[in-house]
Design a protein around this motif. Structure first.
Motif, PDB file in Angstrom:
ATOM      1  N   LYS A   1       0.829  -1.202   0.000  1.00 43.08           N
ATOM      2  CA  LYS A   1       0.000   0.000   0.000  1.00 43.08           C
ATOM      3  C   LYS A   1       0.866   1.256   0.000  1.00 43.08           C
ATOM      4  CE  LYS A   1      -3.955  -0.380   1.920  1.00 43.08           C
ATOM      5  NZ  LYS A   1      -5.147  -0.471   2.796  1.00 43.08           N
ATOM      6  N   ARG A   2       1.973   1.226   0.717  1.00 43.14           N
ATOM      7  CA  ARG A   2       2.879   2.385   0.730  1.00 43.14           C
ATOM      8  C   ARG A   2       3.413   2.677  -0.672  1.00 43.14           C
ATOM      9  NH1 ARG A   2       6.849   1.700   6.042  1.00 43.14           N
ATOM     10  NH2 ARG A   2       5.384   0.512   7.320  1.00 43.14           N
ATOM     11  N   LEU A   3       3.871   1.639  -1.332  1.00 35.96           N
ATOM     12  CA  LEU A   3       4.453   1.835  -2.662  1.00 35.96           C
ATOM     13  C   LEU A   3       3.400   2.320  -3.651  1.00 35.96           C
ATOM     14  CD1 LEU A   3       6.783  -1.303  -2.888  1.00 35.96           C
ATOM     15  CD2 LEU A   3       7.457   1.068  -2.468  1.00 35.96           C
ATOM     16  N   ASN A   4       2.195   1.779  -3.549  1.00 37.86           N
ATOM     17  CA  ASN A   4       1.142   2.212  -4.463  1.00 37.86           C
ATOM     18  C   ASN A   4       0.779   3.672  -4.229  1.00 37.86           C
ATOM     19  OD1 ASN A   4      -1.037   1.445  -6.485  1.00 37.86           O
ATOM     20  ND2 ASN A   4      -2.285   2.231  -4.802  1.00 37.86           N
ATOM     21  N   LEU A   5       0.713   4.064  -2.953  1.00 37.44           N
ATOM     22  CA  LEU A   5       0.391   5.453  -2.633  1.00 37.44           C
ATOM     23  C   LEU A   5       1.488   6.389  -3.141  1.00 37.44           C
ATOM     24  CD1 LEU A   5      -1.530   7.426  -1.308  1.00 37.44           C
ATOM     25  CD2 LEU A   5      -0.500   6.869   0.904  1.00 37.44           C
ATOM     26  N   GLY A   6       2.739   5.934  -3.043  1.00 34.14           N
ATOM     27  CA  GLY A   6       3.829   6.728  -3.601  1.00 34.14           C
ATOM     28  C   GLY A   6       3.692   6.915  -5.105  1.00 34.14           C
ATOM     29  N   LYS A   7       3.328   5.836  -5.792  1.00 35.25           N
ATOM     30  CA  LYS A   7       3.140   5.926  -7.244  1.00 35.25           C
ATOM     31  C   LYS A   7       1.977   6.843  -7.606  1.00 35.25           C
ATOM     32  CE  LYS A   7       4.792   1.211  -8.182  1.00 35.25           C
ATOM     33  NZ  LYS A   7       4.362  -0.134  -8.652  1.00 35.25           N
TER      34      LYS A   7
ATOM     35  N   SER B   1      -2.469   4.915 -15.998  1.00 41.03           N
ATOM     36  CA  SER B   1      -2.232   5.227 -14.597  1.00 41.03           C
ATOM     37  C   SER B   1      -0.937   4.592 -14.083  1.00 41.03           C
ATOM     38  CB  SER B   1      -3.408   4.739 -13.750  1.00 41.03           C
ATOM     39  OG  SER B   1      -3.184   5.003 -12.391  1.00 41.03           O
ATOM     40  N   TRP B   2      -0.263   5.311 -13.186  1.00 44.38           N
ATOM     41  CA  TRP B   2       0.949   4.778 -12.571  1.00 44.38           C
ATOM     42  C   TRP B   2       0.612   3.749 -11.489  1.00 44.38           C
ATOM     43  CZ3 TRP B   2       5.813   6.205 -14.215  1.00 44.38           C
ATOM     44  CH2 TRP B   2       5.921   7.367 -15.000  1.00 44.38           C
ATOM     45  N   SER B   3      -0.598   3.833 -10.950  1.00 48.96           N
ATOM     46  CA  SER B   3      -0.888   3.062  -9.743  1.00 48.96           C
ATOM     47  C   SER B   3      -2.284   2.453  -9.785  1.00 48.96           C
ATOM     48  CB  SER B   3      -0.795   3.984  -8.518  1.00 48.96           C
ATOM     49  OG  SER B   3      -1.795   4.993  -8.607  1.00 48.96           O
ATOM     50  N   TRP B   4      -2.532   1.568  -8.828  1.00 48.81           N
ATOM     51  CA  TRP B   4      -3.879   1.101  -8.559  1.00 48.81           C
ATOM     52  C   TRP B   4      -4.664   2.257  -7.922  1.00 48.81           C
ATOM     53  CZ3 TRP B   4      -5.825  -4.010  -9.095  1.00 48.81           C
ATOM     54  CH2 TRP B   4      -4.892  -4.977  -9.487  1.00 48.81           C
ATOM     55  N   PRO B   5      -5.999   2.199  -7.929  1.00 47.90           N
ATOM     56  CA  PRO B   5      -6.785   3.235  -7.243  1.00 47.90           C
ATOM     57  C   PRO B   5      -6.487   3.235  -5.746  1.00 47.90           C
ATOM     58  CG  PRO B   5      -8.180   1.886  -8.666  1.00 47.90           C
ATOM     59  CD  PRO B   5      -6.855   1.200  -8.599  1.00 47.90           C
ATOM     60  N   ILE B   6      -6.612   4.418  -5.146  1.00 43.38           N
ATOM     61  CA  ILE B   6      -6.498   4.504  -3.687  1.00 43.38           C
ATOM     62  C   ILE B   6      -7.861   4.753  -3.046  1.00 43.38           C
ATOM     63  CG2 ILE B   6      -4.085   5.226  -3.662  1.00 43.38           C
ATOM     64  CD1 ILE B   6      -5.079   8.116  -3.229  1.00 43.38           C
ATOM     65  N   ASN B   7      -8.812   5.236  -3.821  1.00 37.88           N
ATOM     66  CA  ASN B   7     -10.198   5.411  -3.379  1.00 37.88           C
ATOM     67  C   ASN B   7     -11.111   4.748  -4.401  1.00 37.88           C
ATOM     68  OD1 ASN B   7      -9.358   7.019  -1.228  1.00 37.88           O
ATOM     69  ND2 ASN B   7      -9.614   8.916  -2.371  1.00 37.88           N
TER      70      ASN B   7
ATOM     71  N   ASP C   1     -10.888  -8.469  -2.810  1.00 34.39           N
ATOM     72  CA  ASP C   1      -9.701  -9.325  -2.737  1.00 34.39           C
ATOM     73  C   ASP C   1      -8.625  -8.842  -3.695  1.00 34.39           C
ATOM     74  OD1 ASP C   1     -10.842 -10.938  -0.814  1.00 34.39           O
ATOM     75  OD2 ASP C   1     -11.408 -12.543  -2.201  1.00 34.39           O
ATOM     76  N   GLU C   2      -9.050  -8.304  -4.835  1.00 32.51           N
ATOM     77  CA  GLU C   2      -8.090  -7.850  -5.834  1.00 32.51           C
ATOM     78  C   GLU C   2      -7.586  -6.430  -5.564  1.00 32.51           C
ATOM     79  OE1 GLU C   2      -7.620  -7.413 -10.705  1.00 32.51           O
ATOM     80  OE2 GLU C   2      -9.611  -7.702  -9.827  1.00 32.51           O
ATOM     81  N   VAL C   3      -8.499  -5.525  -5.237  1.00 33.51           N
ATOM     82  CA  VAL C   3      -8.143  -4.102  -5.135  1.00 33.51           C
ATOM     83  C   VAL C   3      -7.919  -3.659  -3.693  1.00 33.51           C
ATOM     84  CG1 VAL C   3      -8.839  -1.768  -5.815  1.00 33.51           C
ATOM     85  CG2 VAL C   3      -9.543  -3.714  -7.199  1.00 33.51           C
ATOM     86  N   GLY C   4      -8.514  -4.367  -2.744  1.00 33.03           N
ATOM     87  CA  GLY C   4      -8.432  -3.981  -1.345  1.00 33.03           C
ATOM     88  C   GLY C   4      -7.030  -3.734  -0.814  1.00 33.03           C
ATOM     89  N   PRO C   5      -6.015  -4.529  -1.197  1.00 30.02           N
ATOM     90  CA  PRO C   5      -4.672  -4.292  -0.669  1.00 30.02           C
ATOM     91  C   PRO C   5      -4.087  -2.932  -1.010  1.00 30.02           C
ATOM     92  CG  PRO C   5      -4.836  -6.506  -1.580  1.00 30.02           C
ATOM     93  CD  PRO C   5      -6.087  -5.798  -1.965  1.00 30.02           C
ATOM     94  N   TYR C   6      -4.710  -2.193  -1.936  1.00 31.84           N
ATOM     95  CA  TYR C   6      -4.184  -0.892  -2.359  1.00 31.84           C
ATOM     96  C   TYR C   6      -5.057   0.271  -1.907  1.00 31.84           C
ATOM     97  CZ  TYR C   6      -1.807  -4.151  -5.450  1.00 31.84           C
ATOM     98  OH  TYR C   6      -1.082  -5.215  -5.945  1.00 31.84           O
ATOM     99  N   LEU C   7      -6.282  -0.004  -1.482  1.00 34.47           N
ATOM    100  CA  LEU C   7      -7.235   1.066  -1.184  1.00 34.47           C
ATOM    101  C   LEU C   7      -6.989   1.693   0.184  1.00 34.47           C
ATOM    102  CD1 LEU C   7     -10.702  -0.339  -2.376  1.00 34.47           C
ATOM    103  CD2 LEU C   7      -9.261   1.353  -3.520  1.00 34.47           C
ATOM    104  N   LEU C   8      -7.136   3.013   0.246  1.00 35.87           N
ATOM    105  CA  LEU C   8      -7.164   3.728   1.514  1.00 35.87           C
ATOM    106  C   LEU C   8      -8.599   3.913   1.983  1.00 35.87           C
ATOM    107  CD1 LEU C   8      -4.577   6.608   0.878  1.00 35.87           C
ATOM    108  CD2 LEU C   8      -4.177   4.406   1.985  1.00 35.87           C
TER     109      LEU C   8
ATOM    110  N   THR D   1     -10.642   2.691   5.163  1.00 38.70           N
ATOM    111  CA  THR D   1     -11.638   3.571   5.769  1.00 38.70           C
ATOM    112  C   THR D   1     -12.879   3.537   4.898  1.00 38.70           C
ATOM    113  OG1 THR D   1      -9.994   5.034   6.779  1.00 38.70           O
ATOM    114  CG2 THR D   1     -12.185   5.951   6.405  1.00 38.70           C
ATOM    115  N   THR D   2     -14.029   3.243   5.507  1.00 38.47           N
ATOM    116  CA  THR D   2     -15.260   3.083   4.731  1.00 38.47           C
ATOM    117  C   THR D   2     -16.282   4.159   5.094  1.00 38.47           C
ATOM    118  OG1 THR D   2     -15.972   1.424   6.352  1.00 38.47           O
ATOM    119  CG2 THR D   2     -15.016   0.626   4.289  1.00 38.47           C
ATOM    120  N   PHE D   3     -16.963   4.644   4.064  1.00 38.70           N
ATOM    121  CA  PHE D   3     -18.005   5.640   4.219  1.00 38.70           C
ATOM    122  C   PHE D   3     -19.308   5.039   3.692  1.00 38.70           C
ATOM    123  CE2 PHE D   3     -13.990   7.670   3.065  1.00 38.70           C
ATOM    124  CZ  PHE D   3     -13.767   8.517   4.142  1.00 38.70           C
ATOM    125  N   LEU D   4     -20.350   5.111   4.494  1.00 40.01           N
ATOM    126  CA  LEU D   4     -21.657   4.619   4.074  1.00 40.01           C
ATOM    127  C   LEU D   4     -22.653   5.755   4.251  1.00 40.01           C
ATOM    128  CD1 LEU D   4     -23.172   2.033   3.129  1.00 40.01           C
ATOM    129  CD2 LEU D   4     -23.756   1.647   5.525  1.00 40.01           C
TER     130      LEU D   4
END
Length: 373
Positions: A44-50, A62-68, A108-115, A144-147
């Motif tokens: 997650k750190r590396l993705n956020l840096g990208k 895109s350089w990175s996976w989504p963060i949101n 499972d796929e995107v969660g490891p990168y999401l903030l 962090t989840t918003f509903l």
């Protein structure tokens, strides 16, 4: 993002990079809600840096996976708000709820990168027939989840148990009047009783379990018919056991102009846009970052660049048939849509009518109150 905000972000990027990559910490605000990502795993750190390179270069690929991510649990609603495409009947997508199996596969796929993840779209999420499973799936992923809800189902014990057993970080409850008469002028057919009864019960259940979440967040949109209540809001929210209150401006998408202008408050502090002769002043200081970091997944698995594309006019494709999100996020189709947003947004309806680009400030909400319960 406003151009000046982009410059400020870039100016503090060295310190931000140190916090992210070395300390594993990142703090930011999402519409006046605090988000603290701590002890982030290396991935997650590396993705956020990208992600910072997306802001600097805005490259179509895109350089990175989504963060949101916006994840639409359902696309149908029990109210008929006058500036919402669902309430107006302008949403032409088939009414449905997201399959929990699809939701789990996505996370499972995107969660490891999401903030962060916003668990709503163009519908009322508490109407999901298997809400408990959906909230359970997103637990313990460091997200962090918003509903956001209109609160009409908050007197349902099954809903309350789901929200306590598998709490989102923030439960955003939309109340636009402290009486039924005022609230229902915008939240058509809404009643305050189930909202307030449910919030008090949630507060008791939280206290009994000694837990912090969900943070009970009352959100109030200021309009002409309800601005007389502004001075009463903090006491109202506190008395009814909310943890926080934000006061918000009315941001439109593509609603009829005569409906929107009739809702404008006299107090210009709480107008989302600047007007001249009742016409919204067009601004050119907006730089879209959302399309590079913050996609939306609709209830049927369709992936779009931005949640404002409510009828999915420009899609990356769908994950419903087992297609991976990764293959869509870095596809030629996605690259082309991002390129259009960057270089020729006037050709995209959801960009032409973007509710954020003409705002003089970066956030839709203007005031925040925090209460000690």
């Amino acid at each position: 993002m406003k151009f000046k905000d982009r410059i400020k972000y870039l100016a503090r990027s060295p310190l931000t990079a140190w916090d992210i990559l070395v300390r594993g910490h990142y703090q930011f605000e999402y519409d006046l809600m605090s988000v603290n990502a701590e002890r982030m795993p290396l991935k997650k750190r590396l993705n956020l840096g990208k992600t910072s390179f997306n802001l600097i270069y805005r490259r179509a690929r895109s350089w990175s996976w989504p963060i949101n991510m916006h994840i639409e649990l359902v696309n149908y609603c029990n109210l008929k708000c006058p500036v919402c495409p669902t309430g107006l009947g302008d949403l032409v997508r088939k009414s449905q709820s997201m399959d929990p199996v699809l939701f789990k596969r996505l996370l499972d796929e995107v969660g490891p990168y999401l903030l962060a993840a916003s668990l709503w779209g163009w519908g009322e999420p508490l109407l999901h027939p298997d809400l408990s499973s959906m909230l359970r799936i997103v637990q313990n992923r460091g997200i962090t989840t918003f509903l956001s809800t209109n609160g009409q189902k908050l007197d349902d014990i099954k809903v309350l148990r789901s929200l306590i057993e598998y709490p989102p970080t923030y439960l955003i409850v939309c109340i636009d009047g402290i009486t039924d008469e005022t609230n229902a002028q915008f939240r058509v057919n809404a009643k305050l009783e189930p909202i307030l009864k449910g919030i008090k019960q949630l507060a008791r259940m939280k206290a009994a379990k000694g837990q912090k979440h969900p943070i009970l967040h009352m959100r109030y949109i200021v309009m002409k018919h309800n601005e007389h209540e502004l001075s009463l809001l903090p006491k109202f929210a506190d008395q009814h056991k909310f943890d926080m209150l934000t006061i918000r401006t009315l941001a439109i998408i593509d609603s009829p102009c005569n409906i929107h202008t009739s809702l404008l408050p006299d107090n210009e502090e709480f107008r989302a846009y600047t007007y001249k002769d009742e016409n919204r002043i067009q601004r050119n200081d907006f730089v879209c970052e959302k399309v590079f970091t913050f996609p939306a997944i609709f209830a049927d698995g369709t992936v779009v660049a931005c949640d404002q594309d409510f009828n999915a006019t420009q899609t990356y494709g769908s994950i419903a048939d087992g297609t991976s999100f990764k293959s869509l996020w870095w596809s030629k189709q996605a690259n082309e849509i991002r390129r259009m947003v960057r270089d020729s947004s006037e050709n995209l309806s959801f960009c032409v009518n973007c509710p954020f680009k003409d705002m003089p400030v970066a956030t839709v909400s203007r005031k925040r109150y925090i209460f000690k319960q």
